[in-house]
Scaffold this active site. Structure first.
Site, short mmCIF file in Angstrom:
data_model
loop_
_atom_site.label_atom_id
_atom_site.label_comp_id
_atom_site.label_asym_id
_atom_site.label_seq_id
_atom_site.Cartn_x
_atom_site.Cartn_y
_atom_site.Cartn_z
N ARG A 94 43.28 21.60 12.30
CA ARG A 94 41.97 21.20 11.81
C ARG A 94 41.62 19.83 12.38
NH1 ARG A 94 41.84 22.85 5.80
NH2 ARG A 94 41.59 24.93 6.73
N ASP A 115 46.75 26.51 -0.98
CA ASP A 115 46.47 25.79 0.26
C ASP A 115 45.89 26.80 1.23
OD1 ASP A 115 47.51 23.03 1.80
OD2 ASP A 115 47.23 24.75 3.11
N SER A 147 39.78 23.33 3.57
CA SER A 147 40.87 23.39 2.61
C SER A 147 40.53 24.23 1.38
CB SER A 147 41.22 21.97 2.18
OG SER A 147 42.03 21.96 1.04
N ASP A 202 54.87 18.09 -0.21
CA ASP A 202 54.67 17.85 1.22
C ASP A 202 53.41 17.04 1.54
OD1 ASP A 202 52.68 19.68 0.61
OD2 ASP A 202 53.27 21.17 2.09
N HIS A 203 52.49 16.90 0.61
CA HIS A 203 51.20 16.31 0.91
C HIS A 203 51.10 14.80 0.65
CE1 HIS A 203 49.37 20.12 1.79
NE2 HIS A 203 48.15 19.65 1.72
N ARG A 237 41.15 23.20 -1.56
CA ARG A 237 41.19 22.27 -2.68
C ARG A 237 40.10 22.55 -3.72
NH1 ARG A 237 39.96 17.33 1.38
NH2 ARG A 237 41.62 18.49 2.39
#
Length: 777
Positions: free
Chosen positions: A473, A191, A668, A126-127, A670
């Site tokens: 965000r 995520d 995030s 999806d990213h 990440r």
């Protein structure tokens, strides 16, 4: 309760591992239609057993989140349970990974040498789909550009037993809500907005890839025992107020760090006025207040959603275990917030931070006073936060009114369906048509502009402008990499209305618009259906199940690839204190994971650690000169970029540290923001405070995340400082280190640094990383 044959005793039933296949009465209820070998009944029975054990030990009422968290303890009989203090060892039910973070997670899992994941796991594409021309064209382009990465993820999933959701299937969090979420489950996802699933009454937590690897490797997952913040809802939402306004108000109250280390638990009669997907919206944006997760108690609205998504049997079982899915009477919270939904008005948060809250009725005047652009250049609805059927129908109701009056959007307008199921359903029901007819563009079922995947062309880079989104965000440069884009977050209804008017100075509750004949009219209150009358249309089949035996599947990583790179283990700690490390940069002000490891165009390097490290801290502000990506290189004597300077230090054998401010690493999940400093030769990150996920990610990679015992000591750090961290040879939980700063003039400052490592995490540091420690075991 479980249902058994009358000829069997309850004890015998629980003891027999073969009951579910031999008994004519017992019927397996899978966790999802994609996991036929799993059994929700078994999960609930274990949850009940563990909760009973914990309650007998603690002898007090439990909150809902405590029941689910403690119900997943690895060893409930002996676990140390103290809110905000102890570390819990937990056994989540499943793992979910989005494609940008799944690359590194699967590379780490491959490094573990294990043959197959131990719990149900999925990968979601999806990213990596950039919004440019519209849904189908953008998806086709993404499949071509990212073919190598998609192939890697598909084959890695097949080999190691993870399900693979192909590009175009939708956003990970919507897919989870539609297929995998259910009351009482514990799911971790790579995520930060994994927390969206709390809208279906489970504990969903965003983590780094290394945490996901632990769970997939059948290792207990560590989480600091969360505090519990209660949000007591009374009244009912109505008119232009939406569930989004609830979390916008909570963000206003708690700020971006007020939820750190806590689970936010909603309760009270006001909950009944919220749809299941509305509760998901509220939980989703809980990530913006730093919360571990958010959760709602099981109710009829959740049951309706489970039935609508073909999981009626799970709803029945949830009803049987309802005592587990709500707080005990008398359960205590660490803090309670009161919100009367009947008094709540539409809100809009921003710009540049999701906790700057203003009533929609006042935003125009405030924007003019603050010098924010009042013209709305683009309105954007959808994303994982607000792309439900209900969201789309309410926005469409506004578009229908505008169309009937001969109006079109004055701003550019985009619609992002959260999943292929939502796209297919709103297309079948004609929900997208009025939005498109008045100028809207439907984007691919993906994250798109919400994460910076937006090839924006309507303005010049650097141009000051305003956008209004229904996203979650809005940090500087978040959506379009333009630091002068003022991003405001609101409900889909408000974003649609403001794009129709083209200005922040429009309040749809009190202000009029002019129709095509110049006649004034007011928009009616938006309306929409909670669930589709004719059921959901699943759309195209985009799921690839893993084969029963993937041992013969080949997973290739081209050694010349600039997208993927196999990992090399980090070096172990040498057993010595860190002496005379070089200060790389003292960061001034807000430093999110977007500042540490930018997204947008950098997403294509998420599987290649060396290449993505070229974005390390490039948008953070240097306290020495107030500039981004400009720091003094002590080797060359010149100012240069942060990543290049770090590489020079590494080549010269100079270890370095970063100093930061409050809530460092918010945003995030990440883990690249932790991998990059480790890869570039960093030793420690010293800040006033950390965001939860980032602090854990740093520990996992063998870095030292440390905090000033006295936050004022941040001001003692000067450009060019040498930093020594003393006390590592006696590294113990709760024992502070001493920091010695040697300034360029020869003077010295000393002060204490705190850490939150436990014994197990200290083992990660000594081994060089959590993955190294796993390999040792």
């Amino acid at each position: 309760m479980l249902r058994f044959s009358k000829t069997r005793s309850m004890t015998a039933a629980f003891c027999s591992r073969n009951l579910r296949t031999t008994s004519a009465v017992y019927q397996r209820v899978p966790m999802s239609k994609f996991d036929p070998e799993t059994d929700v009944r078994e999960n609930f029975a274990k949850l009940q057993t563990n909760v009973d054990i914990v309650k007998s030990r603690l002898r007090r009422p439990l909150t809902l989140s405590e029941k689910i968290v403690y119900g997943h303890l690895d060893e409930p009989e002996t676990a140390d349970i103290a809110r905000g203090e102890s570390y819990l060892r937990l056994r989540p039910d499943r793992v979910a990974m989005q494609d940008a973070t799944a690359q590194m997670a699967m590379l780490q899992f491959i490094s573990s040498g294990l043959p197959r994941v131990a719990v149900p796991s999925t990968i979601h594409c999806d990213h990596l789909i950039e919004a440019q021309l519209g849904g189908d064209k953008d998806l086709t382009r993404a499949k071509d550009i990212n073919k190598e990465v998609y192939n890697f993820l598909a084959t890695a999933g097949a080999k190691y037993g993870a399900g693979f959701w192909k590009p175009g299937s939708g956003i990970i969090h919507q897919i989870i809500l539609e297929n995998y979420a259910y009351p009482g489950i514990m799911l971790i996802g790579t995520d930060s907005h994994t927390v969206n699933g709390g809208g279906l009454g489970g504990v969903f937590v965003g983590v780094g890839g290394a945490d996901a690897v632990d769970v997939m490797a059948n290792i207990p997952w560590e989480l600091k025992c969360p505090k519990v913040i209660g949000v007591h809802l009374t009244g009912a939402i109505s008119a232009w107020t939406s569930p989004k306004d609830v979390i916008l108000r909570v963000a206003d109250i708690l700020t971006v760090k007020g939820g750190t280390g806590a689970i936010v638990e909603y309760f009270g009669p006001g909950v009944e006025s919220l749809s299941c997907t509305g509760m998901g919206t509220i939980c989703n944006m809980g990530a913006e207040i730093g919360a571990t997760t958010s959760i709602f108690p099981y109710n009829e609205r959740m049951a309706r959603y489970l039935v609508a998504t073909e999981r009626g049997e799970i709803a029945k079982i949830s009803e049987q275990y309802k005592n587990l899915l709500q707080s005990d009477e008398g359960a205590e919270y660490d803090q309670v917030i009161e919100i009367n939904l009947s008094e709540l008005k539409p809100l809009i948060n921003g710009p540049f931070t999701p906790d700057l809250c203003t009533p929609v009725s006042e935003i125009g005047a405030r924007a003019e006073a603050e010098g924010w652009p009042t013209e709305v250049k683009v309105g954007l609805i959808g994303s994982c936060t607000n792309s439900s059927y209900e969201d789309m129908t309410r926005s469409a109701s506004i578009a229908k009114q505008a169309q009937s009056k001969g109006l079109s959007f004055k701003s550019l307008f985009t619609i992002t369906p959260g999943s292929e199921q939502i796209r297919a359903t709103i297309e079948r029901d004609g929900i997208d048509k009025p939005l498109r007819d008045i100028g809207g563009m439907v984007l691919a079922n993906a994250c798109g502009p919400c994460i910076g995947q937006w090839d924006r062309s309507d303005i010049e880079k650097g141009e000051k402008n305003t956008i209004v989104t229904s996203y979650n965000r809005n940090f500087t440069g978040r959506n379009d990499a333009n630091p002068n884009t003022h991003g405001f977050v609101a409900s889909p209804e408000i974003a649609t209305a403001l794009a129709l008017a083209g200005t922040l100075k429009f309040n749809p509750e009190t202000d009029s618009l002019l129709d095509s004949e110049g006649v004034e009219f007011m928009l009616d209150t938006p309306y929409g259906d909670e669930l589709p009358t004719n059921g959901f249309d699943p759309g195209q089949d985009t799921y690839q199940p893993p084969p029963a035996d993937g041992s013969n599947v080949a997973v290739d990583v081209d050694p010349t690839s600039n997208r993927l790179e196999l990992l090399t283990p980090f070096s172990k700690w040498d057993g010595q204190d860190y002496n005379d490390l070089q200060l790389l940069i003292k960061v001034q002000g807000k430093c999110t994971t977007d500042h540490i490891s930018a997204a947008g165009p950098w997403l294509k390097f998420r599987g290649h650690l060396n290449n993505i490290s070229n974005n390390f801290l490039i948008t953070a502000t240097n306290a020495e000169n107030g500039k981004m990506n400009s720091i003094k290189n002590v080797v060359s004597g010149e100012f240069g970029p942060v990543p290049g300077t770090a590489r020079d230090y590494k080549a010269a054998g100079i270890g370095w540290v970063v100093v930061g401010d409050e809530n460092y690493g918010e945003g995030s999940s990440r883990e690249h923001a932790a991998l990059e400093p480790r890869h570039l030769g960093g030793k420690a990150i010293i800040v006033r405070s950390f965001a939860r996920i980032h602090e854990t990610n740093l520990k996992k990679q063998g870095m030292l995340p440390l905090t000033f015992a006295d936050p004022a000591d941040y001001d003692k750090v000067q450009p060019g400082d040498k930093v020594s961290i003393l006390g590592l040879t006696d590294f113990q939980p709760g024992l502070p280190f001493t920091c010695r700063l040697t300034h360029t003039d020869g003077s010295v400052d000393e002060f204490k640094l705190n850490h939150s490592f436990n014994e197990n995490q200290i083992g990660w540091f000594k081994a060089g990383s959590a993955l190294n420690k796993m390999a040792e075991a």
